[in-house]
Design an enzyme around this catalytic site. Sequence first.
Site, mmCIF file in Angstrom:
data_model
loop_
_atom_site.group_PDB
_atom_site.id
_atom_site.type_symbol
_atom_site.label_atom_id
_atom_site.label_comp_id
_atom_site.label_asym_id
_atom_site.label_seq_id
_atom_site.Cartn_x
_atom_site.Cartn_y
_atom_site.Cartn_z
ATOM 1 N N TYR A 172 -64.141 -68.533 23.301
ATOM 2 C CA TYR A 172 -65.353 -68.050 22.641
ATOM 3 C C TYR A 172 -66.351 -69.194 22.523
ATOM 4 C CZ TYR A 172 -68.309 -65.670 19.220
ATOM 5 O OH TYR A 172 -69.373 -65.098 18.571
ATOM 6 N N TYR A 182 -67.343 -68.558 12.193
ATOM 7 C CA TYR A 182 -66.136 -68.690 13.013
ATOM 8 C C TYR A 182 -65.436 -69.961 12.566
ATOM 9 C CZ TYR A 182 -63.339 -67.979 17.293
ATOM 10 O OH TYR A 182 -62.331 -67.728 18.196
HETATM 11 P P1 NAD Z 1 -56.637 -58.661 19.519
HETATM 12 O O1 NAD Z 1 -56.362 -58.444 18.084
HETATM 13 O O2 NAD Z 1 -56.569 -57.498 20.448
HETATM 14 O O3 NAD Z 1 -55.687 -59.769 20.142
HETATM 15 C C1 NAD Z 1 -55.139 -60.845 19.438
HETATM 16 C C2 NAD Z 1 -53.638 -60.709 19.565
HETATM 17 O O4 NAD Z 1 -52.988 -61.916 19.186
HETATM 18 C C3 NAD Z 1 -53.062 -59.608 18.670
HETATM 19 O O5 NAD Z 1 -52.361 -58.682 19.472
HETATM 20 C C4 NAD Z 1 -52.093 -60.371 17.773
HETATM 21 O O6 NAD Z 1 -50.957 -59.600 17.457
HETATM 22 C C5 NAD Z 1 -51.744 -61.550 18.655
HETATM 23 N N1 NAD Z 1 -51.157 -62.714 17.974
HETATM 24 C C6 NAD Z 1 -51.628 -63.371 16.884
HETATM 25 N N2 NAD Z 1 -50.797 -64.398 16.585
HETATM 26 C C7 NAD Z 1 -49.803 -64.381 17.508
HETATM 27 C C8 NAD Z 1 -48.639 -65.180 17.720
HETATM 28 N N3 NAD Z 1 -48.340 -66.210 16.917
HETATM 29 N N4 NAD Z 1 -47.830 -64.883 18.763
HETATM 30 C C9 NAD Z 1 -48.119 -63.852 19.580
HETATM 31 N N5 NAD Z 1 -49.199 -63.063 19.427
HETATM 32 C C10 NAD Z 1 -50.028 -63.327 18.397
HETATM 33 O O7 NAD Z 1 -58.076 -59.359 19.558
HETATM 34 P P2 NAD Z 1 -58.981 -59.906 20.752
HETATM 35 O O8 NAD Z 1 -60.301 -60.157 20.106
HETATM 36 O O9 NAD Z 1 -58.918 -59.062 21.941
HETATM 37 O O10 NAD Z 1 -58.342 -61.326 21.062
HETATM 38 C C11 NAD Z 1 -57.821 -61.717 22.323
HETATM 39 C C12 NAD Z 1 -58.406 -63.072 22.713
HETATM 40 O O11 NAD Z 1 -59.802 -62.904 22.976
HETATM 41 C C13 NAD Z 1 -58.289 -64.151 21.652
HETATM 42 O O12 NAD Z 1 -57.998 -65.395 22.251
HETATM 43 C C14 NAD Z 1 -59.685 -64.186 21.069
HETATM 44 O O13 NAD Z 1 -59.995 -65.416 20.455
HETATM 45 C C15 NAD Z 1 -60.489 -63.954 22.324
HETATM 46 N N6 NAD Z 1 -61.906 -63.584 22.125
HETATM 47 C C16 NAD Z 1 -62.241 -62.499 21.383
HETATM 48 C C17 NAD Z 1 -63.589 -62.162 21.190
HETATM 49 C C18 NAD Z 1 -63.988 -60.952 20.379
HETATM 50 O O14 NAD Z 1 -65.159 -60.822 20.010
HETATM 51 N N7 NAD Z 1 -63.095 -60.037 20.102
HETATM 52 C C19 NAD Z 1 -64.590 -62.960 21.781
HETATM 53 C C20 NAD Z 1 -64.220 -64.065 22.546
HETATM 54 C C21 NAD Z 1 -62.867 -64.371 22.703
#
Ligand code: NAD
Length: 286
Positions: A172, A182
């Site tokens: 991000y 954040y």
């Molecule tokens: P999401 O909730 O779908 O995914 C996050 C996942 O991480 C969840 O399924 C959660 O259960 C899992 N998780 C947390 N701790 C864990 C651990 N210790 N072991 C295994 N799994 C664990 O949300 P998302 O937003 O799709 O996130 C996915 C990635 O995308 C992340 O790296 C996030 O930082 C990144 N991201 C998200 C956004 C956004 O706006 N949603 C923007 C940029 C980047």
Amino acid sequence: KGKRAFIAGVADDNGYGWAIAKALAAAGAQILVGTWVPALNIFESSLRRGKFDESRVLPDGSLMEITKVYPLDAVFDNPEDVPEDIKTNKRYAGSSKWTVQEVAESVKEDFGTIDILVHSLANGPEVTKPLLETSRNGYLAALSASSYSYVSLLKHFLPIMNPGGSSISLTYIASEKIIPGYGGGMSSAKAALESDTRVLAFEAGRKRKIRVNTISAGPLRSRAAKAIGFIDMMIDYSIANAPLQKELSADEVGNSAAFLASPLASAITGTVLYVDNGLNAMGVGV
Ligand code: NAD
């Protein structure tokens, strides 16, 4: 000759991990997922009960098959790392072999090798706190769950990745530009993840001809993002200010991941690919 993908960080049908799984499945890959242990029961029962069937529909009308769901907690590398209170915790005691090393061993036993590794997980217990109010433990926990978890996954899966394979994580823009809200060291964790992408691209490239890239994704209303508390504002901000004035869909990130994992991207490694409607390129909002 189909490829096999392991996607860590899928626990519902709203996040980037799910969308990446779908795009890879649509391209013909076999899908394995790693699901955070405390979320495993709900995810598996929802899958079984057909709660995700509408979201499983692929462009050709078929349903995405998830060949196997592995319990995973990417904060622990092997059983010796797991503290007593977690071992005996009700949500963990019902599952086994969920440390990173054990999951890689199980995948090796079950399938031999993989071609694509996706890290789509993050966690920062103090994400709602400004950096100046973040504790040492909170900061280190954010780095452990969101950055080192990737180093560990790649380290343990690399020996079973076929040469020519590809590894992808999600980052991000808060790593490089100020995004108030954040917090908790999450901006620091993403900066580490992006730097590690370059170093790991070198090491995994030389060692096993594996490519390593990260996608800097725009805002998506996922479960994790809702927990941060400012996601609707970030989506509105992007629609108002980005070169492309539309809401970003998770599928657009999924498709970009499928591209990065494919031979079309065979010379791309060590990069941060922005999939954010171009917002990263703006200097001022207009
Ligand atoms: P999401 O909730 O779908 O995914 C996050 C996942 O991480 C969840 O399924 C959660 O259960 C899992 N998780 C947390 N701790 C864990 C651990 N210790 N072991 C295994 N799994 C664990 O949300 P998302 O937003 O799709 O996130 C996915 C990635 O995308 C992340 O790296 C996030 O930082 C990144 N991201 C998200 C956004 C956004 O706006 N949603 C923007 C940029 C980047």
